[in-house]
Design an enzyme around this catalytic site. Sequence first.
Site, PDB file in Angstrom:
ATOM      1  CB  SER A   1      -5.814  10.556  27.062  1.00  0.00           C
ATOM      2  OG  SER A   1      -6.571  11.749  27.000  1.00  0.00           O
TER       3      SER A   1
ATOM      4  CG  HIS B   1      10.497  12.454  -0.375  1.00  0.00           C
ATOM      5  ND1 HIS B   1      11.311  13.533  -0.116  1.00  0.00           N
ATOM      6  CD2 HIS B   1      11.210  11.638  -1.200  1.00  0.00           C
ATOM      7  CE1 HIS B   1      12.452  13.394  -0.762  1.00  0.00           C
ATOM      8  NE2 HIS B   1      12.426  12.251  -1.422  1.00  0.00           N
TER       9      HIS B   1
END
Length: 494
Positions: free
Chosen positions: A327, A202
């Site tokens: 990038s 989780h």
Amino acid sequence: MPTSEQTAAPSEQPQQSDPTRPWAALADDPTIALGPLDGRYRSDVAPLVDHLSEAALNRARLHVEVEWLIHLTATGAIPGAPTLTEAEVAYLRDVVATFGPEQIAELGAIEAETRHDVKAVEYFLKRRLADAAGVLERTSLPAASELVHIFCTSEDINNLAYAVTVRSAVHDVWLPAAHGVADAVADLARDQAATPMLARTHGQPATPVTLGKELAVLAHRLRRQLARIAADETLGKINGATGTFGAHAISVPGTDWEEVARTFVEGLGLTWNPLTTQIESHDWQAELYSDVARFNRVLHNLATDVWTYISLGYFAQRLSAQGSTGSSTMPHKVNPIRFENAEANLEVSSALLDNLSATLVTSRLQRDLTDSSSQRTIGIAFGHSLLAIANVTRGLAGLDVDAAAMARDLDANWEVLGEAVQSAMRAAGIAGASGMADPYERLKELTRGRRVDGDGMRAFIGDLGLPGDVEARLLAMTPADYTGYAERLVAHLG
């Protein structure tokens, strides 16, 4: 007061280009691809062209027509049909073997007249039978023209052509690539079998594992799907307009046409389907595409997990393996583009495969043509999957494991030992030790919503009154040690 620009005549205003009109007539250039698989990513998916392109389908149709003619003459199914010589059989099979650009263009011209793809193949083959007289001495092939496509509906040819092309695409191209990526995951799992890592259930810190065990889970899942895919049946039929052998039985009643059909289909390496309508029911295709889509989704799970491990710093990417630019504006970045590209392509592939699985199992009454249009996307579905496999394979090859980063995370989360301590308390209480009541609640009070360091955890353990050997075992434990059988479980990969 208005400026000169505001008062200029309309003809003097700057003219903008119309965005709805192309700059040049790109549509007139057949080398410009509409889709990325035939453009940007052609090199990664090119091997599928020999199996799942329109040209490959037509070559397979020609193959089926040729083999049907040979089979009919070899079995004596039709009285009066010639017995072909070895040279004639070789000539016919060479028609398929030499089916290249010139023949593709010729077939396209025929189809432009017939407006029917399978009929065009029939006429193409009949031309080759007529041409045989100029190549072979005393040949019976020109006179065998009416044997071409006899007793066949288009779907008799199409279902078998799709079967042989899909089977070859899967076994010759897709499966080797898929096994390659599964093996790459398995190799990395073995290499990192003992590398401890904080688990996250989780998204929260949880009982530690090893990186190798987590990768082994994914490799095992991938291989299980590949075993299913390799074992999937490929069915075929050749039984006439509504699956009854009606034309066969009325024309040549003395022949066992079921046996002729069975031996022919099996001779193509397929499983004979004796019960069909006009079409082979395509259930085998639906089963295969569901299995491939499931493999895609497991691989997608791998891509998202690896992406997350990269973001956590557990993997470092080598720039040379991922691409020269991380990038366009942030030069420090090395983006996980291989895994992101794979995610997108797996989603496209699975969506197409899901659609094929859902639609191909239904045909109105004895026949409709929805399958014909749907099946033209098979190559696209496998192409996006193959592209994703290539990206994941390259992405995995460009990763370096940062065991130190994982060790830092483990050392910052001593509270994950709470499971071990409360379980040891329960076991000790069952064995007769006193003072072991409410172990879960006591650990919850210590650890829930709190960070516990090593000193705090050891002090807590020392105050529990555990049997000496149990206490010593727990005091010696660190989060990095608490991985159970994780390392040895990797051996199940073989």
